[in-house]
Design an enzyme around this catalytic site. Structure first.
Site, PDB file in Angstrom:
ATOM      1  N   CYS A 114     -11.642   3.276   2.215  1.00 11.18           N
ATOM      2  CA  CYS A 114     -11.284   3.625   0.849  1.00 11.18           C
ATOM      3  C   CYS A 114     -12.507   3.658  -0.061  1.00 11.18           C
ATOM      4  CB  CYS A 114     -10.225   2.687   0.303  1.00 11.18           C
ATOM      5  SG  CYS A 114     -10.871   1.113  -0.174  1.00 11.18           S
ATOM      6  N   CYS A 172     -13.168   2.120  -2.773  1.00 10.16           N
ATOM      7  CA  CYS A 172     -13.721   0.878  -3.326  1.00 10.16           C
ATOM      8  C   CYS A 172     -14.570   0.141  -2.290  1.00 10.16           C
ATOM      9  CB  CYS A 172     -12.647  -0.020  -3.933  1.00 10.16           C
ATOM     10  SG  CYS A 172     -11.257  -0.406  -2.905  1.00 10.16           S
TER      11      CYS A 172
END
Lengths: 92, 142
Positions: free
Chosen positions: B48, B50
């Site tokens: 992902c 992040c």
């Protein structure tokens, strides 16, 4: 390098607290915010019951360690939602 | 369903090129956990944004600190499923999330950074959080 999403809501992928008009408070990873409501993945829910933990206690614990993924996916209906805020802002 | 390895490989390399040891199987996680002494940082890596924008660069910055764990290991969520399940069992009292970071001391978690404390945070903030934990729990380099 990572995966990024365009054309999605600014809270897409962010773990949020969704408060409602009723006794329930949801915490989960926002997938979508739209006319139907807020679609959360891997969500936990707090149900206010007499004698049980308070919402403040639930949120403090969840802000410290994250939500337990008790619900794989849930839509919180737009008509019930009173606020959507980042869980990370509670633990800052 | 795992992502194609050619997509994930550079994300693995962002950590392994720092000297972080990747644990790809449950047996490798067992080998890490059994009799773990001293301090160790376990990074739950993921595809992902992040992880890319916060967790991996934050870990890289933290590992430049003078005080750091004796060992740094990683497992890849969504890819190496058995290894991740075994790793998460080491801190089952915490909800599963990825990316996330767990600092161990003599086999016990002494500091945990869940995904929501990584989302939207600058790498320097994540690094500062880790450095403070390293200063608190890890032996200073002589």
């Amino acid at each position: 390098m990572g995966t990024f999403h365009h054309d999605t809501h600014e809270l897409h992928g962010i773990t949020c607290v969704v408060e409602t008009r009723g006794p329930r408070t949801w915490v989960g990873r926002v997938h979508e915010v739209g006319p139907a409501g807020v679609l959360l993945h891997d969500a936990d829910v707090f149900d206010e019951v007499p004698g049980g933990p308070t919402k403040a206690e639930f949120l403090a614990r969840t802000a410290a360690v994250g939500p337990w993924p008790r619900h794989k996916s849930v839509v919180v209906p737009a008509a019930e939602v009173t606020s959507v805020r980042r869980l990370g802002d509670l633990s800052a | 369903m795992p992502y194609p390895e050619e997509l994930v490989s550079p994300m693995r390399a962002e950590l392994t090129r720092l000297g972080v040891k990747e644990l790809r199987t449950a047996a490798e996680v067992d080998g890490f956990a059994n009799g773990q002494k001293g301090t160790a940082l376990l990074v739950i890596n993921s595809v992902c944004g992040c992880a890319a924008g916060g967790a991996r660069p934050g870990v890289a910055m933290a590992l430049e600190h003078g005080t750091k764990p004796d060992a740094v290991v990683t497992v890849f969520a969504g890819q190496d499923l058995d290894a991740v399940a075994k790793a998460r069992a080491l801190f089952a009292e915490y909800p599963p999330s990825s990316p996330s970071l767990a600092l161990f001391k003599d086999g016990k978690v002494v500091h945990f950074v869940p995904r929501h404390q990584i989302e939207g945070r600058a790498p320097a903030m994540i690094a500062n959080d880790l450095k403070a934990a390293f200063d608190k729990h890890c032996a200073k380099a002589s």
